[in-house]
Design an enzyme around this catalytic site. Structure first.
Site, PDB file in Angstrom:
ATOM      1  N   HIS A  40      37.911  39.669  29.306  1.00 40.40           N
ATOM      2  CA  HIS A  40      37.919  39.209  27.911  1.00 40.40           C
ATOM      3  C   HIS A  40      39.179  38.381  27.624  1.00 40.40           C
ATOM      4  CE1 HIS A  40      35.476  43.068  27.351  1.00 40.40           C
ATOM      5  NE2 HIS A  40      34.666  42.149  26.875  1.00 40.40           N
ATOM      6  N   GLU A 151      30.863  33.717  32.065  1.00 38.37           N
ATOM      7  CA  GLU A 151      29.722  33.527  32.967  1.00 38.37           C
ATOM      8  C   GLU A 151      29.198  34.857  33.492  1.00 38.37           C
ATOM      9  OE1 GLU A 151      30.871  30.757  36.006  1.00 38.37           O
ATOM     10  OE2 GLU A 151      30.748  29.040  34.650  1.00 38.37           O
ATOM     11  N   LYS A 152      29.960  35.920  33.269  1.00 37.96           N
ATOM     12  CA  LYS A 152      29.493  37.271  33.621  1.00 37.96           C
ATOM     13  C   LYS A 152      28.092  37.506  33.051  1.00 37.96           C
ATOM     14  CE  LYS A 152      29.666  41.797  34.347  1.00 37.96           C
ATOM     15  NZ  LYS A 152      29.394  42.502  33.133  1.00 37.96           N
ATOM     16  N   SER A 188      33.994  44.852  33.703  1.00 41.31           N
ATOM     17  CA  SER A 188      33.015  45.123  32.655  1.00 41.31           C
ATOM     18  C   SER A 188      33.429  46.374  31.896  1.00 41.31           C
ATOM     19  CB  SER A 188      31.635  45.346  33.276  1.00 41.31           C
ATOM     20  OG  SER A 188      30.766  45.956  32.334  1.00 41.31           O
TER      21      SER A 188
HETATM   22  P1  AMP Z   1      31.132  41.940  26.001  1.00 42.74           P
HETATM   23  O1  AMP Z   1      32.254  42.586  25.281  1.00 42.74           O
HETATM   24  O2  AMP Z   1      30.713  42.649  27.238  1.00 42.74           O
HETATM   25  O3  AMP Z   1      29.985  41.589  25.078  1.00 42.74           O
HETATM   26  O4  AMP Z   1      31.687  40.557  26.520  1.00 42.74           O
HETATM   27  C1  AMP Z   1      32.277  39.628  25.639  1.00 42.74           C
HETATM   28  C2  AMP Z   1      32.466  38.318  26.363  1.00 42.74           C
HETATM   29  O5  AMP Z   1      33.322  38.531  27.496  1.00 42.74           O
HETATM   30  C3  AMP Z   1      31.156  37.755  26.921  1.00 42.74           C
HETATM   31  O6  AMP Z   1      31.150  36.354  26.746  1.00 42.74           O
HETATM   32  C4  AMP Z   1      31.220  38.145  28.367  1.00 42.74           C
HETATM   33  O7  AMP Z   1      30.483  37.298  29.213  1.00 42.74           O
HETATM   34  C5  AMP Z   1      32.708  38.019  28.653  1.00 42.74           C
HETATM   35  N1  AMP Z   1      33.077  38.811  29.828  1.00 42.74           N
HETATM   36  C6  AMP Z   1      32.827  40.118  30.048  1.00 42.74           C
HETATM   37  N2  AMP Z   1      33.274  40.491  31.265  1.00 42.74           N
HETATM   38  C7  AMP Z   1      33.814  39.375  31.827  1.00 42.74           C
HETATM   39  C8  AMP Z   1      34.431  39.100  33.094  1.00 42.74           C
HETATM   40  N3  AMP Z   1      34.567  40.032  34.030  1.00 42.74           N
HETATM   41  N4  AMP Z   1      34.872  37.851  33.326  1.00 42.74           N
HETATM   42  C9  AMP Z   1      34.718  36.880  32.385  1.00 42.74           C
HETATM   43  N5  AMP Z   1      34.146  37.076  31.186  1.00 42.74           N
HETATM   44  C10 AMP Z   1      33.693  38.298  30.906  1.00 42.74           C
END
Ligand code: AMP
Length: 283
Positions: A40, A151-152, A188
């Site tokens: 993030h 891109e995750k 994650s």
């Molecule tokens: P989330 O909190 O899981 O909804 O993720 C919020 C944002 O962070 C989304 O755009 C995800 O794709 C990005 N994100 C989550 N994990 C990663 C990672 N390991 N590397 C890059 N971006 C990430």
């Protein structure tokens, strides 16, 4: 290290934005569900290179969880998140409640056709409608110059690009490569669900993507390479593979030949934890 300002409702958010706009500042939005990690923060850092002000939204969006999914147990370590945002120098944390985002009587859903019907769209019905709806709301609430996504969640990124294009939303969408742990596991918020033993096995997800991608790059039969990849994941201890698929990087249609920019994606279970990951294949 300055703590970010916080806003928990639209009035507070818009007051901040109006002040920044008056000062001529550009604004970037990074939507998240919190439980922040270095992945993030890499999105925040990227945004800081492009715009003057960064807003990180933290909202565990009930509409993108299925009835049997982990909405209630999803981690919500807000204090820790705010500390991380202070370290990276984000300007504002937007932390609305469910009642603010979906007040009583709320009844609009945004649905992106085509791209939402494949991969995770099959295994998580309604998930991308929930994502598209909340992202549209956030973009209209914050009106940012850019919004940054990882891109995750590759399918999500493509759906948001389509959404913004279709609805003429004047925000530039920027995608950021996946941040990984030293053993290759994609960072994650859900990795914390893994037991010690599962965490060791989890590294095989990226290793298998990498091995399968190598086979495809070397000209091996795609179907065969994928079959072997699935077998290798099962052998490692993944108990359910929702998909391991090579698709066109733009429209996410399955590929039987690697003749254009492609993406190899997987969603696989370790116990009850569903992990997703992907890798680019550029000819
Ligand atoms: P989330 O909190 O899981 O909804 O993720 C919020 C944002 O962070 C989304 O755009 C995800 O794709 C990005 N994100 C989550 N994990 C990663 C990672 N390991 N590397 C890059 N971006 C990430």
């Amino acid at each position: 290290m300055t703590a970010p300002a916080t806003a928990s409702n639209l009035l507070e958010l818009r007051q901040k934005i109006i002040a920044w706009r008056k000062a001529g500042d550009t604004i970037g939005l990074i939507p998240t569900m919190g439980a922040l990690h270095a992945g993030h923060l890499s999105l925040v850092r990227l945004a800081q290179q492009v715009v003057k002000r960064t807003i990180v939204s933290i909202f565990v969006n009930p509409r993108q969880f299925g009835p049997k999914e982990d909405f209630h147990r999803y981690p919500r370590p807000l204090e820790q998140d705010l500390q991380l945002l202070a370290q990276v120098g984000a300007d504002l944390a937007f932390t609305p409640s469910v009642e603010i985002m979906y007040p009583e009587g709320y009844s609009t859903t945004i649905s992106v056709g085509g791209l939402s019907a494949t991969l995770d769209g099959i295994n998580r019905p309604g998930h991308f409608d929930g994502v598209a709806t909340i992202v549209t709301k956030l973009l209209l609430q914050a009106f940012p110059d850019i919004a940054v996504f990882g891109e995750k969640d590759y399918q999500q990124l493509q759906i948001i690009r389509q959404l913004v294009n279709d609805l003429d939303i004047p925000t530039r969408i920027i995608g950021v490569p996946i941040m990984r742990e030293p053993d290759g596991l994609a960072m994650s918020s859900r990795n914390r669900y893994l037991s010690e033993e599962e965490r060791k096995i989890a590294a095989r997800l990226y290793a298998t993507l990498d091995e399968t991608a190598k086979k495809i790059r070397q000209g091996n039969d795609i179907k065969k390479a994928i079959k072997e990849g699935i077998a290798s994941l099962k052998q490692a201890g993944f108990n359910k593979i929702d998909y391991l698929e090579l698709v066109d990087a733009q429209n996410l249609k399955p590929l039987t030949q690697w003749d254009r920019p492609a993406r190899l994606l997987t969603a696989s279970y370790l116990g009850t934890t569903r992990l997703i990951d992907n890798i680019p294949l550029v000819p």
